[in-house]
Design a protein around this motif. Structure first.
Motif, PDB file in Angstrom:
ATOM      1  N   HIS A  36      12.710   1.639  -8.026  1.00  0.00           N
ATOM      2  CA  HIS A  36      13.060   2.984  -7.559  1.00  0.00           C
ATOM      3  C   HIS A  36      12.330   3.384  -6.275  1.00  0.00           C
ATOM      4  O   HIS A  36      12.799   4.238  -5.534  1.00  0.00           O
ATOM      5  CB  HIS A  36      12.766   4.016  -8.654  1.00  0.00           C
ATOM      6  N   ASP A  37      11.193   2.780  -5.995  1.00  0.00           N
ATOM      7  CA  ASP A  37      10.409   3.151  -4.806  1.00  0.00           C
ATOM      8  C   ASP A  37      10.569   2.170  -3.658  1.00  0.00           C
ATOM      9  O   ASP A  37       9.864   2.272  -2.648  1.00  0.00           O
ATOM     10  CB  ASP A  37       8.916   3.239  -5.160  1.00  0.00           C
ATOM     11  N   ILE A  38      11.479   1.228  -3.771  1.00  0.00           N
ATOM     12  CA  ILE A  38      11.553   0.170  -2.769  1.00  0.00           C
ATOM     13  C   ILE A  38      11.997   0.699  -1.401  1.00  0.00           C
ATOM     14  O   ILE A  38      11.736   0.095  -0.365  1.00  0.00           O
ATOM     15  CB  ILE A  38      12.497  -0.954  -3.247  1.00  0.00           C
ATOM     16  N   GLY A  39      12.633   1.873  -1.382  1.00  0.00           N
ATOM     17  CA  GLY A  39      13.022   2.488  -0.116  1.00  0.00           C
ATOM     18  C   GLY A  39      11.841   2.900   0.738  1.00  0.00           C
ATOM     19  O   GLY A  39      11.982   3.089   1.961  1.00  0.00           O
ATOM     20  N   VAL A  82       3.793   7.425   2.211  1.00  0.00           N
ATOM     21  CA  VAL A  82       3.583   8.686   1.509  1.00  0.00           C
ATOM     22  C   VAL A  82       2.226   8.620   0.811  1.00  0.00           C
ATOM     23  O   VAL A  82       1.905   7.584   0.204  1.00  0.00           O
ATOM     24  CB  VAL A  82       4.707   8.911   0.468  1.00  0.00           C
ATOM     25  N   PRO A  83       1.409   9.666   0.890  1.00  0.00           N
ATOM     26  CA  PRO A  83       0.102   9.628   0.217  1.00  0.00           C
ATOM     27  C   PRO A  83       0.246   9.296  -1.265  1.00  0.00           C
ATOM     28  O   PRO A  83       0.971   9.968  -2.001  1.00  0.00           O
ATOM     29  CB  PRO A  83      -0.439  11.050   0.429  1.00  0.00           C
ATOM     30  N   GLU A  84      -0.442   8.218  -1.710  1.00  0.00           N
ATOM     31  CA  GLU A  84      -0.390   7.748  -3.098  1.00  0.00           C
ATOM     32  C   GLU A  84       1.017   7.372  -3.544  1.00  0.00           C
ATOM     33  O   GLU A  84       1.252   7.133  -4.725  1.00  0.00           O
ATOM     34  CB  GLU A  84      -0.951   8.830  -4.048  1.00  0.00           C
ATOM     35  N   GLY A 108       0.784  -1.227   0.000  1.00  0.00           N
ATOM     36  CA  GLY A 108       0.000   0.000   0.000  1.00  0.00           C
ATOM     37  C   GLY A 108       0.815   1.275   0.000  1.00  0.00           C
ATOM     38  O   GLY A 108       0.277   2.357   0.254  1.00  0.00           O
ATOM     39  N   TYR A 109       2.110   1.182  -0.308  1.00  0.00           N
ATOM     40  CA  TYR A 109       2.956   2.372  -0.317  1.00  0.00           C
ATOM     41  C   TYR A 109       2.878   3.130  -1.646  1.00  0.00           C
ATOM     42  O   TYR A 109       3.094   4.345  -1.672  1.00  0.00           O
ATOM     43  CB  TYR A 109       4.415   1.994  -0.041  1.00  0.00           C
ATOM     44  N   THR A 110       2.623   2.445  -2.735  1.00  0.00           N
ATOM     45  CA  THR A 110       2.534   3.101  -4.039  1.00  0.00           C
ATOM     46  C   THR A 110       1.269   2.650  -4.749  1.00  0.00           C
ATOM     47  O   THR A 110       0.664   1.624  -4.400  1.00  0.00           O
ATOM     48  CB  THR A 110       3.753   2.758  -4.925  1.00  0.00           C
ATOM     49  N   SER A 111       0.857   3.409  -5.750  1.00  0.00           N
ATOM     50  CA  SER A 111      -0.363   3.093  -6.489  1.00  0.00           C
ATOM     51  C   SER A 111      -0.141   1.869  -7.377  1.00  0.00           C
ATOM     52  O   SER A 111       0.986   1.604  -7.822  1.00  0.00           O
ATOM     53  CB  SER A 111      -0.786   4.288  -7.336  1.00  0.00           C
TER      54      SER A 111
END
Length: 408
Positions: free
Chosen positions: A288-291, A299-301, A250-253
């Motif tokens: 790139h968003d695995i951090g 972070v929202p969305e 649920g961290y990224t869309s």
């Protein structure tokens, strides 16, 4: 290109049907060789550069055949094209039945390449001018070497054109595709050309019994290539699965990582990246968003482009540390951890990932998100986004973005 291959194939088949088949036993042997080679590519991935090396070598050998067991052959260019077309079409039936349009591309490329080699060799050899001018010594071998090089270049040009047409929804840069194909010539391409020439010379001396001798090494090569491709696909699927961890948590869309990867790859080609550089770019874009998995509060969305600069860099550094634990190349981790740096300090892949990630984050904010996102990227070219990367992204989007499904 399909029209050109169809015209060549039609002319070859028509001429052969009208005048009959010269030396039918030899024609049948090479036709079966091409068919077996095409059938052996069953299960090969659609992205394989040369999924049928045995068929390619067999077609090239028939195009360069001047004698069989010491007796001159009298088949011409038209019959060579007809035999290659028949063998390739029969061998491609399973692929076409599975709905793979790329199989027709493969047949067209095989026909045009074999026709090119035959046109360059057969008229000179059958007229006797080639042997009269060069003899059978080193100059003849040099002629064959030059002809093989030209044939390989012709095949690389055709393969790059077809791959570009399949990848880009509208005309894009051709250079990166051609560089990939030329680089591949040093691998299986050189083996196919060399085997085709040696096969033709061996048949000229020993007859058709030489064909099975040369089939085994190429079949083993084909099996090795298949296994290598399977390992590579499994490795890539593992990275794609890791990239989905942020979506599942649920961290990224949903689909964000794959959209960024597909668009980053297209922008990378626009900027001239190819081969291993594109692979590094794609892996870094997927991860790139695995951090964000290290954050207590999501972070929202998952829109990191909207965060303060210090927070973006912290997440990027955390992501780089995680990527280093996965066993991917070091270059991928470097791109991930430097994606939030000022663009003047970034390598080109990091510049691309940052701009494309920001575009995907910003384009979801409003109904006119795409235009607004591009405008905000252009306003940020003073420090955050490289101007050439932003303009390359704009050109890719103007051509329709990326074709086909998202990676992974």
């Amino acid at each position: 290109m399909h029209a050109a291959a169809g015209a060549v194939a039609g002319a070859g088949l028509g001429w052969t049907l009208w005048h009959g088949v010269a030396q039918p036993g030899t024609a049948l042997a090479f036709g079966l060789l091409v068919t077996v080679g095409e059938l052996a590519r069953w299960g090969a991935g659609p992205g394989a550069r040369e999924p049928a090396p045995l068929a390619a070598a067999g077609a090239l050998a028939y195009a360069l055949l001047g004698e069989c067991a010491g007796r001159p052959t009298d088949h011409g260019v038209a019959q060579i094209v007809a035999v290659v077309v028949a063998g390739a079409l029969v061998g491609a039936v399973p692929q076409v039945a599975r709905g793979r349009a790329a199989a027709l591309d493969h047949v067209a490329r095989r026909v045009l390449t074999a026709g090119f080699a035959a046109v360059c060799f057969q008229p000179l050899y059958n007229s006797g001018e080639l042997l009269q001018a060069l003899g059978r010594g080193p100059y003849y071998a040099l002629f064959l070497l030059v002809l093989l090089l030209l044939t390989a270049l012709c095949d690389a040009v055709l393969a790059a054109l077809m791959l570009r047409a399949r990848t880009c929804p509208a005309p894009g840069p051709y250079g990166p595709f051609l560089r990939d194909e030329l680089r591949a010539l040093m691998g299986v391409g050189s083996a196919v050309c060399a085997t085709g020439a040696v096969m033709a010379l061996a048949v000229a001396v020993a007859g058709l019994w030489a064909l099975p001798v040369f089939c085994v090494p190429l079949l083993l090569t084909q099996l090795s290539l298949r296994r290598y491709a399977a390992v590579r696909d499994t490795y890539r699927q593992t990275i794609a699965s890791l990239a989905r961890a942020t979506e599942v948590a649920g961290y990224t869309s949903p689909g964000h990582a794959h959209r960024v990867a597909a668009l980053s790859r297209a922008v990378g080609r626009e900027l001239g990246l190819s081969g291993p550089d594109l692979t590094v770019l794609e892996y870094a874009a997927l991860m790139h968003d695995i951090g964000q998995l290290s954050l207590v509060d999501p972070v929202p969305e998952g829109a990191t482009a909207l965060l303060p600069e210090a927070e973006q860099r912290r997440i990027a550094l955390l992501g780089g540390a995680v990527v280093r634990q996965t066993g991917v190349p070091e270059a991928v981790a470097v791109v991930v951890e430097r994606q939030a740096d000022p663009y003047r300090e970034q390598p080109l892949p990091a510049r691309i990932v940052r701009a494309v990630n920001a575009y995907d984050d910003l384009s979801r904010e409003s109904a006119d998100g795409a235009l607004c996102a591009l405008e905000r990227l252009r306003l940020g070219t003073a420090r955050d986004y490289h101007p050439k990367v932003v303009e390359s992204l704009a050109r890719v989007l103007a051509r329709g973005g990326v074709a086909g499904p998202a990676p992974g």
